[in-house]
Design a protein around this motif. Structure first.
Motif, PDB file in Angstrom:
ATOM      1  N   GLY A 139       0.840  -1.199   0.000  1.00 53.72           N
ATOM      2  CA  GLY A 139       0.000   0.000   0.000  1.00 53.72           C
ATOM      3  C   GLY A 139       0.865   1.234   0.000  1.00 53.72           C
ATOM      4  O   GLY A 139       2.098   1.148   0.098  1.00 53.72           O
ATOM      5  N   GLY A 140       0.232   2.385  -0.083  1.00 56.57           N
ATOM      6  CA  GLY A 140       0.969   3.635  -0.137  1.00 56.57           C
ATOM      7  C   GLY A 140       0.996   4.346   1.195  1.00 56.57           C
ATOM      8  O   GLY A 140       1.301   3.753   2.238  1.00 56.57           O
ATOM      9  N   ALA A 141       0.666   5.633   1.165  1.00 56.00           N
ATOM     10  CA  ALA A 141       0.804   6.483   2.343  1.00 56.00           C
ATOM     11  C   ALA A 141      -0.025   5.996   3.520  1.00 56.00           C
ATOM     12  O   ALA A 141       0.411   6.073   4.678  1.00 56.00           O
ATOM     13  N   VAL A 142      -1.224   5.496   3.255  1.00 52.92           N
ATOM     14  CA  VAL A 142      -2.109   5.098   4.357  1.00 52.92           C
ATOM     15  C   VAL A 142      -1.500   3.949   5.158  1.00 52.92           C
ATOM     16  O   VAL A 142      -1.525   3.956   6.389  1.00 52.92           O
ATOM     17  N   LEU A 143      -0.942   2.962   4.488  1.00 55.12           N
ATOM     18  CA  LEU A 143      -0.297   1.859   5.205  1.00 55.12           C
ATOM     19  C   LEU A 143       1.037   2.299   5.791  1.00 55.12           C
ATOM     20  O   LEU A 143       1.393   1.938   6.918  1.00 55.12           O
ATOM     21  N   ASP A 144       1.779   3.094   5.045  1.00 60.43           N
ATOM     22  CA  ASP A 144       3.113   3.522   5.465  1.00 60.43           C
ATOM     23  C   ASP A 144       3.071   4.390   6.715  1.00 60.43           C
ATOM     24  O   ASP A 144       3.862   4.205   7.648  1.00 60.43           O
ATOM     25  N   HIS A 145       2.139   5.345   6.766  1.00 64.03           N
ATOM     26  CA  HIS A 145       2.180   6.357   7.820  1.00 64.03           C
ATOM     27  C   HIS A 145       1.055   6.288   8.844  1.00 64.03           C
ATOM     28  O   HIS A 145       1.139   6.965   9.869  1.00 64.03           O
ATOM     29  N   THR A 146       0.021   5.508   8.601  1.00 62.42           N
ATOM     30  CA  THR A 146      -1.010   5.381   9.637  1.00 62.42           C
ATOM     31  C   THR A 146      -0.461   4.703  10.886  1.00 62.42           C
ATOM     32  O   THR A 146      -0.804   5.066  12.015  1.00 62.42           O
ATOM     33  N   VAL A 147       0.412   3.717  10.692  1.00 56.37           N
ATOM     34  CA  VAL A 147       0.773   2.825  11.802  1.00 56.37           C
ATOM     35  C   VAL A 147       1.519   3.519  12.937  1.00 56.37           C
ATOM     36  O   VAL A 147       1.335   3.185  14.109  1.00 56.37           O
TER      37      VAL A 147
END
Length: 330
Positions: A171-179
């Motif tokens: 995934g992109g930004a949502v998977l990369d930076h949500t966590v």
């Protein structure tokens, strides 16, 4: 663990955090950095030349050595297979975030480490930022009463490379930076998330195959609501890769966190943009310290595989919510 020296191997330098973890390990007198393995030959040669680390020819050779633990900094899609291999070899594991790219594989990672009697730690260095540590203490003291809402950002620059290849990143930004910030929200609120609503799109870099923008909203079982912006919305001219901010709203007060506020502004004609010179504590060193300390003392790691699953599960649900254009229950 009774030995005073912990031997550690690094699995892959695909993620840039591998360099800071290597630096943190080398500064410790109680750690032997045994070497590394990387499945990318060009990257491996570069690391060996740049850092002077011992390079193992195969994963099996490194795992068969007398190391106690590994730190995994591979592409996201390889976290599970490397963790399962390390667990089978009875090596403790610290794995870069997100822990995995599916709930099923993360559950298998956690189970494999438990069955083999080794620790699994998720790499969430933001827990070691001074402002975050003080906020946690303030919440536990009851300084702001009961938490009712949280607002956060982890806006970054588009990283390129394998991060924007769906088969490697998941995934992109949502998977990369949500966590990252979702882990902090879980840590602060101490309640299960019951549903997730998110919107995601590719707004800043239309050539990408993954989303680079998103807004994630969650509702906790306790009634707390939270929102998070994990977008890759910082331009190349931004002084650093991005930000980590939070506003924790309580019944008796508010805590505001700017994780990277410990900085000086640098303007130099040698550079093409302004720079931030960070003078605060090293969060990556704090993360590594937590991992090594737990192994030496035989105690549970401070950020478990279950913690990693909780935050990544929200990110995956956010992507599903965006696809369905509806809330997703957890």
């Amino acid at each position: 663990m009774t030995t005073n020296i912990i031997s550690v191997g690094l699995l892959s330098f695909a993620h840039g955090h591998a360099y800071s973890y290597a630096s943190a390990l080398r500064q410790r007198e109680d750690v032997k950095l045994a070497g590394f393995w990387d499945d990318d030959a060009d990257r491996a040669r570069s690391v060996a030349a740049q850092l002077g680390l011992t390079q193992f020819d195969s994963l099996q050779e490194l795992l068969a050595s007398d190391i106690d633990a590994v730190i995994i900094c591979s592409e996201n899609a390889k976290h599970a297979e490397l963790t399962l291999a390390a667990a089978a070899a009875k090596k403790h594991v610290m794995c870069e975030k997100p822990l995995g790219i599916s709930v099923d594989e993360m559950e298998r990672m956690i189970a494999a480490c438990a069955v083999n009697g080794v620790q699994l730690m998720t790499a969430f260095p933001c827990r070691y930022i001074p402002a975050v540590i003080e906020a946690k203490k303030s919440i536990e003291r009851g300084d702001i009463g009961e938490i009712v809402a949280v607002k956060g950002t982890n806006r970054g620059s588009m990283p390129g490379g394998w991060f924007v290849v769906p088969s490697a990143s998941g995934g992109g930004a949502v998977l990369d930076h949500t966590v990252h910030v979702m882990d902090l929200m879980n840590w602060f609120v101490q309640s299960d998330i019951v549903d997730v609503y998110a919107e995601a799109a590719t707004l800043f870099h239309p050539e990408l195959e993954v989303e680079d923008a998103g807004m994630v909203h969650v509702r906790f079982e306790s009634g707390v609501v939270a929102s998070l912006d994990p977008s890759w919305s910082r331009s190349r001219s931004f002084p650093t890769w991005g930000d980590v901010t939070m506003e924790i709203i309580g019944t008796q007060g508010v805590i505001s966190i700017d994780a990277f506020a410990q900085k000086s502004d640098l303007y130099s004609d040698k550079e093409t943009k302004a720079q931030w010179m960070y003078w605060g504590d090293d969060m990556d060193a704090g993360l590594v310290d937590g991992f090594i300390h737990a192994i030496k003392q035989g105690t549970e790691v401070p950020i478990t595989g279950e913690d990693g699953l909780k935050s990544a599960r929200v990110a995956l649900a956010a992507l599903e919510s965006s696809r369905l254009e509806a809330p997703v229950k957890l």
